[in-house]
Motif scaffolding. Sequence first.
Motif, PDB file in Angstrom:
ATOM      1  N   THR A   2      -9.681  22.736   3.696  1.00 36.96           N
ATOM      2  CA  THR A   2      -8.475  22.075   3.215  1.00 36.96           C
ATOM      3  C   THR A   2      -8.125  20.888   4.099  1.00 36.96           C
ATOM      4  O   THR A   2      -8.115  20.997   5.328  1.00 36.96           O
ATOM      5  N   GLN A   3      -7.855  19.772   3.483  1.00 37.43           N
ATOM      6  CA  GLN A   3      -7.482  18.581   4.244  1.00 37.43           C
ATOM      7  C   GLN A   3      -6.020  18.681   4.681  1.00 37.43           C
ATOM      8  O   GLN A   3      -5.158  19.081   3.900  1.00 37.43           O
ATOM      9  N   PRO A   4      -5.723  18.300   5.914  1.00 32.47           N
ATOM     10  CA  PRO A   4      -4.342  18.398   6.391  1.00 32.47           C
ATOM     11  C   PRO A   4      -3.423  17.407   5.685  1.00 32.47           C
ATOM     12  O   PRO A   4      -3.832  16.300   5.335  1.00 32.47           O
ATOM     13  N   LEU A   5      -2.176  17.830   5.489  1.00 32.39           N
ATOM     14  CA  LEU A   5      -1.174  16.968   4.872  1.00 32.39           C
ATOM     15  C   LEU A   5      -0.695  15.929   5.888  1.00 32.39           C
ATOM     16  O   LEU A   5      -0.459  16.241   7.057  1.00 32.39           O
ATOM     17  N   VAL A   6      -0.533  14.692   5.422  1.00 31.26           N
ATOM     18  CA  VAL A   6       0.008  13.608   6.247  1.00 31.26           C
ATOM     19  C   VAL A   6       1.324  13.140   5.636  1.00 31.26           C
ATOM     20  O   VAL A   6       1.383  12.844   4.436  1.00 31.26           O
ATOM     21  N   SER A   7       2.362  13.091   6.442  1.00 26.69           N
ATOM     22  CA  SER A   7       3.662  12.589   5.988  1.00 26.69           C
ATOM     23  C   SER A   7       3.823  11.136   6.438  1.00 26.69           C
ATOM     24  O   SER A   7       3.732  10.849   7.631  1.00 26.69           O
ATOM     25  N   ILE A   8       4.062  10.257   5.474  1.00 22.50           N
ATOM     26  CA  ILE A   8       4.366   8.860   5.792  1.00 22.50           C
ATOM     27  C   ILE A   8       5.863   8.671   5.605  1.00 22.50           C
ATOM     28  O   ILE A   8       6.380   8.748   4.490  1.00 22.50           O
ATOM     29  N   ILE A   9       6.558   8.455   6.716  1.00 19.07           N
ATOM     30  CA  ILE A   9       8.009   8.263   6.695  1.00 19.07           C
ATOM     31  C   ILE A   9       8.276   6.765   6.686  1.00 19.07           C
ATOM     32  O   ILE A   9       8.010   6.065   7.672  1.00 19.07           O
ATOM     33  N   CYS A  10       8.773   6.266   5.565  1.00 19.39           N
ATOM     34  CA  CYS A  10       8.969   4.837   5.350  1.00 19.39           C
ATOM     35  C   CYS A  10      10.430   4.483   5.614  1.00 19.39           C
ATOM     36  O   CYS A  10      11.325   4.948   4.899  1.00 19.39           O
ATOM     37  N   LEU A  11      10.665   3.680   6.628  1.00 19.51           N
ATOM     38  CA  LEU A  11      12.030   3.318   7.025  1.00 19.51           C
ATOM     39  C   LEU A  11      12.333   1.887   6.583  1.00 19.51           C
ATOM     40  O   LEU A  11      11.632   0.955   6.964  1.00 19.51           O
ATOM     41  N   CYS A  12      13.399   1.744   5.794  1.00 19.37           N
ATOM     42  CA  CYS A  12      13.749   0.455   5.218  1.00 19.37           C
ATOM     43  C   CYS A  12      15.162   0.039   5.607  1.00 19.37           C
ATOM     44  O   CYS A  12      16.103   0.818   5.480  1.00 19.37           O
ATOM     45  N   TYR A  13      15.274  -1.199   6.074  1.00 19.59           N
ATOM     46  CA  TYR A  13      16.589  -1.816   6.245  1.00 19.59           C
ATOM     47  C   TYR A  13      16.447  -3.314   5.983  1.00 19.59           C
ATOM     48  O   TYR A  13      15.819  -4.032   6.750  1.00 19.59           O
ATOM     49  N   ASN A  14      16.960  -3.739   4.836  1.00 11.22           N
ATOM     50  CA  ASN A  14      16.919  -5.150   4.437  1.00 11.22           C
ATOM     51  C   ASN A  14      15.495  -5.704   4.365  1.00 11.22           C
ATOM     52  O   ASN A  14      15.223  -6.819   4.821  1.00 11.22           O
ATOM     53  N   HIS A  15      14.600  -4.932   3.768  1.00 12.74           N
ATOM     54  CA  HIS A  15      13.200  -5.348   3.658  1.00 12.74           C
ATOM     55  C   HIS A  15      12.833  -5.770   2.236  1.00 12.74           C
ATOM     56  O   HIS A  15      11.662  -5.711   1.845  1.00 12.74           O
ATOM     57  N   GLU A  16      13.807  -6.200   1.475  1.00  9.68           N
ATOM     58  CA  GLU A  16      13.574  -6.554   0.070  1.00  9.68           C
ATOM     59  C   GLU A  16      12.355  -7.453  -0.126  1.00  9.68           C
ATOM     60  O   GLU A  16      11.543  -7.234  -1.020  1.00  9.68           O
ATOM     61  N   ARG A  17      12.188  -8.446   0.741  1.00 11.71           N
ATOM     62  CA  ARG A  17      11.091  -9.418   0.570  1.00 11.71           C
ATOM     63  C   ARG A  17       9.718  -8.790   0.778  1.00 11.71           C
ATOM     64  O   ARG A  17       8.713  -9.285   0.243  1.00 11.71           O
ATOM     65  N   PHE A  18       9.662  -7.714   1.556  1.00 10.88           N
ATOM     66  CA  PHE A  18       8.372  -7.141   1.951  1.00 10.88           C
ATOM     67  C   PHE A  18       8.108  -5.760   1.350  1.00 10.88           C
ATOM     68  O   PHE A  18       7.012  -5.221   1.472  1.00 10.88           O
ATOM     69  N   LEU A  19       9.114  -5.201   0.711  1.00  8.83           N
ATOM     70  CA  LEU A  19       9.100  -3.780   0.335  1.00  8.83           C
ATOM     71  C   LEU A  19       7.997  -3.426  -0.648  1.00  8.83           C
ATOM     72  O   LEU A  19       7.319  -2.403  -0.497  1.00  8.83           O
ATOM     73  N   ASP A  94       8.392  -3.353   6.458  1.00  8.30           N
ATOM     74  CA  ASP A  94       8.016  -4.768   6.510  1.00  8.30           C
ATOM     75  C   ASP A  94       6.560  -4.913   6.947  1.00  8.30           C
ATOM     76  O   ASP A  94       6.041  -6.024   7.022  1.00  8.30           O
ATOM     77  N   ASP A  95       5.900  -3.776   7.216  1.00 10.26           N
ATOM     78  CA  ASP A  95       4.487  -3.772   7.584  1.00 10.26           C
ATOM     79  C   ASP A  95       3.635  -3.342   6.391  1.00 10.26           C
ATOM     80  O   ASP A  95       4.148  -3.008   5.318  1.00 10.26           O
ATOM     81  N   VAL A  96       2.317  -3.327   6.573  1.00 15.97           N
ATOM     82  CA  VAL A  96       1.387  -3.014   5.489  1.00 15.97           C
ATOM     83  C   VAL A  96       0.269  -2.129   6.036  1.00 15.97           C
ATOM     84  O   VAL A  96      -0.246  -2.388   7.130  1.00 15.97           O
ATOM     85  N   LEU A  97      -0.116  -1.102   5.269  1.00 15.56           N
ATOM     86  CA  LEU A  97      -1.200  -0.211   5.669  1.00 15.56           C
ATOM     87  C   LEU A  97      -2.517  -0.646   5.036  1.00 15.56           C
ATOM     88  O   LEU A  97      -2.556  -1.033   3.863  1.00 15.56           O
ATOM     89  N   HIS A  98      -3.593  -0.547   5.797  1.00 12.21           N
ATOM     90  CA  HIS A  98      -4.946  -0.705   5.246  1.00 12.21           C
ATOM     91  C   HIS A  98      -5.208   0.494   4.330  1.00 12.21           C
ATOM     92  O   HIS A  98      -4.776   1.618   4.623  1.00 12.21           O
ATOM     93  N   PRO A  99      -5.912   0.308   3.200  1.00 15.27           N
ATOM     94  CA  PRO A  99      -6.136   1.429   2.265  1.00 15.27           C
ATOM     95  C   PRO A  99      -6.757   2.676   2.886  1.00 15.27           C
ATOM     96  O   PRO A  99      -6.477   3.795   2.453  1.00 15.27           O
ATOM     97  N   GLU A 100      -7.608   2.505   3.918  1.00 12.46           N
ATOM     98  CA  GLU A 100      -8.276   3.652   4.533  1.00 12.46           C
ATOM     99  C   GLU A 100      -7.608   4.085   5.835  1.00 12.46           C
ATOM    100  O   GLU A 100      -8.176   4.881   6.593  1.00 12.46           O
ATOM    101  N   ARG A 101      -6.408   3.570   6.082  1.00 17.96           N
ATOM    102  CA  ARG A 101      -5.692   3.881   7.334  1.00 17.96           C
ATOM    103  C   ARG A 101      -5.571   5.389   7.562  1.00 17.96           C
ATOM    104  O   ARG A 101      -5.978   5.915   8.602  1.00 17.96           O
ATOM    105  N   VAL A 102      -5.022   6.095   6.591  1.00 17.23           N
ATOM    106  CA  VAL A 102      -4.774   7.526   6.782  1.00 17.23           C
ATOM    107  C   VAL A 102      -6.082   8.281   6.903  1.00 17.23           C
ATOM    108  O   VAL A 102      -6.255   9.123   7.801  1.00 17.23           O
ATOM    109  N   ALA A 103      -7.034   8.002   6.034  1.00 18.57           N
ATOM    110  CA  ALA A 103      -8.314   8.719   6.036  1.00 18.57           C
ATOM    111  C   ALA A 103      -9.030   8.581   7.377  1.00 18.57           C
ATOM    112  O   ALA A 103      -9.544   9.567   7.930  1.00 18.57           O
ATOM    113  N   LYS A 104      -9.048   7.386   7.919  1.00 17.54           N
ATOM    114  CA  LYS A 104      -9.778   7.157   9.175  1.00 17.54           C
ATOM    115  C   LYS A 104      -9.069   7.788  10.371  1.00 17.54           C
ATOM    116  O   LYS A 104      -9.733   8.312  11.278  1.00 17.54           O
TER     117      LYS A 104
END
Length: 322
Positions: A2-19, A94-104
């Motif tokens: 079984t693959q372990p669960l990963v929680s991505i906690i996304c914190l937003c404050y006035n990030h409309e332009r990047f969300l 306001d940041d961006v994840l690489h598609p394979e970030r979590v897997a790697k």
Amino acid sequence: MTQPLVSIICLCYNHERFLREALDSVLIQTYPQIEVIVVDDLSLDNSAAIIQEYVAAHPHIQFIQHAQNQGNCRSFNEAFALSKGEFIIDFATDDVLHPERVAKQVAAFLSLPEKVGVVYTDAELIDEQSKPLGLFYRRNTKGELFPKPAQGDVFADVLGRYFICPPTMMVRRQVLEELGGYDASLAYEDFDFWVRSARNWHYYFLDEVLCLRREHAHSLSNQVYKPGDRQLQSTIQIIQKAQALVQTEREKEALVIRIQYEARHAYFTGNYAEALTLLQMLEDEGGMRPAYRLLKWLTQKRVPLQMFRKWYHLLRYGRTAA
């Protein structure tokens, strides 16, 4: 297995332009076992409405919408208490994840000893229009890192220098549980987390670019101390914690370097009371060289040398201050 669960906690404050770019990068992860929790900390722009759109289209997203601004530390802790993942990513929207970030990063964790509590990576820096600005770590013409990011027991390293790109970290849940999450009394979390976690846990550097870190004027990391700034007060609290955790001569030397840096920074931003506090801490640690005795005198007399701050940075660090 079984693959372990990963929680991505996304914190937003006035990030409309990047969300949208940020949330899309979470949703296209190649790793299948992901829990997504989004916290909007009472944004004053259109962020909450955009998040609601994503929740409607992707019902698995958990959304916490604040009626009062809580700050990053409290917001993270609230989401962490709801999360179930074995591994955690603290992700500013306001940041961006690489598609394979979590897997790697999960693959790295599974290949490492359980003593490793944090896996961090390199990042590409981008501007407000998502244009590349270069990599976080410096590299020579062969692509080799210099200086090399520390790994293993990094306690002395996190005291003495800034070398971890915060949004690249994946953290073992047990680390955060042991620490009781972030210290909610602080204005920012990364330095405190590094100090407290590195005392008992090891770090591992995965030499890949798996995150895009956005550089913009309103990001917390780009804010210069103003007189009475809560970030500086928090830094003093963290150094006081570190004083109680230091065990070796190397760690003490690193702590002295940190206090010296923060005392200079406090003085050159006009935070005289805080500079005096730091200089007293420096004296307690036996690090009062003649230059810092002069700095103490200048601080006590409140000699305003802020106009020289940019030139000081250019002389010492090879670049001007913001």
